[in-house]
Design an enzyme around this catalytic site. Sequence first.
Site, mmCIF file in Angstrom:
data_model
loop_
_atom_site.group_PDB
_atom_site.id
_atom_site.type_symbol
_atom_site.label_atom_id
_atom_site.label_comp_id
_atom_site.label_asym_id
_atom_site.label_seq_id
_atom_site.Cartn_x
_atom_site.Cartn_y
_atom_site.Cartn_z
ATOM 1 N N THR A 73 0.836 -1.205 0.000
ATOM 2 C CA THR A 73 0.000 0.000 0.000
ATOM 3 C C THR A 73 0.868 1.251 0.000
ATOM 4 O O THR A 73 0.555 2.238 -0.680
ATOM 5 C CB THR A 73 -0.949 0.010 1.213
ATOM 6 O OG1 THR A 73 -1.783 -1.153 1.137
ATOM 7 C CG2 THR A 73 -1.818 1.250 1.247
ATOM 8 N N CYS A 74 1.967 1.205 0.716
ATOM 9 C CA CYS A 74 2.855 2.368 0.806
ATOM 10 C C CYS A 74 3.429 2.733 -0.562
ATOM 11 O O CYS A 74 3.495 3.900 -0.935
ATOM 12 C CB CYS A 74 3.978 2.091 1.800
ATOM 13 S SG CYS A 74 3.386 1.577 3.425
#
Length: 159
Positions: free
Chosen positions: A48-49
């Site tokens: 997600t980062c």
Amino acid sequence: MNISEGDTIPQVKISKATEGGPEPVDTREFFAGRKVALFAVPGAFTPTCSAKHLPGFAEKAEELKSKGVDEIACISVNDAFVMGAWQQADGSKDVTMLADGNGEFAEAMGLTMDGSGFGMGKRSQRYSMIVDDGKVRKLNVEKPGDFSVSSAEHMLGQL
């Protein structure tokens, strides 16, 4: 104790990723006298980062700056070399990469999470904040597994 809106950023030594290598940073000095959009991630290069969080702030950098943000910074419990490599792979020059290698900033903020189940140890929770002259003006802490209130788009709506 968790940091709250209106609180002063704790004074901790972290590192900034630069082309010349890690540069020491005192958090009180870093945030003094300007408006900083800070977002924290559990780890560099994590799904997600890398797919959403960092690219979102890189894409919205000009819009954030047009609304009075002086600097955009990403912090993670990684070393400055990893943060520098992540900036080159997925980031931009518009986002300052801060390394909280020992997790001291996350701990001082009261915003840690236990990623031991994933082999990550103690990390930072995912959050974003607007810091104005060292004071937290807006704080957006994600629920575990979520990605909504810490996004660049959400922050733009708060400025």
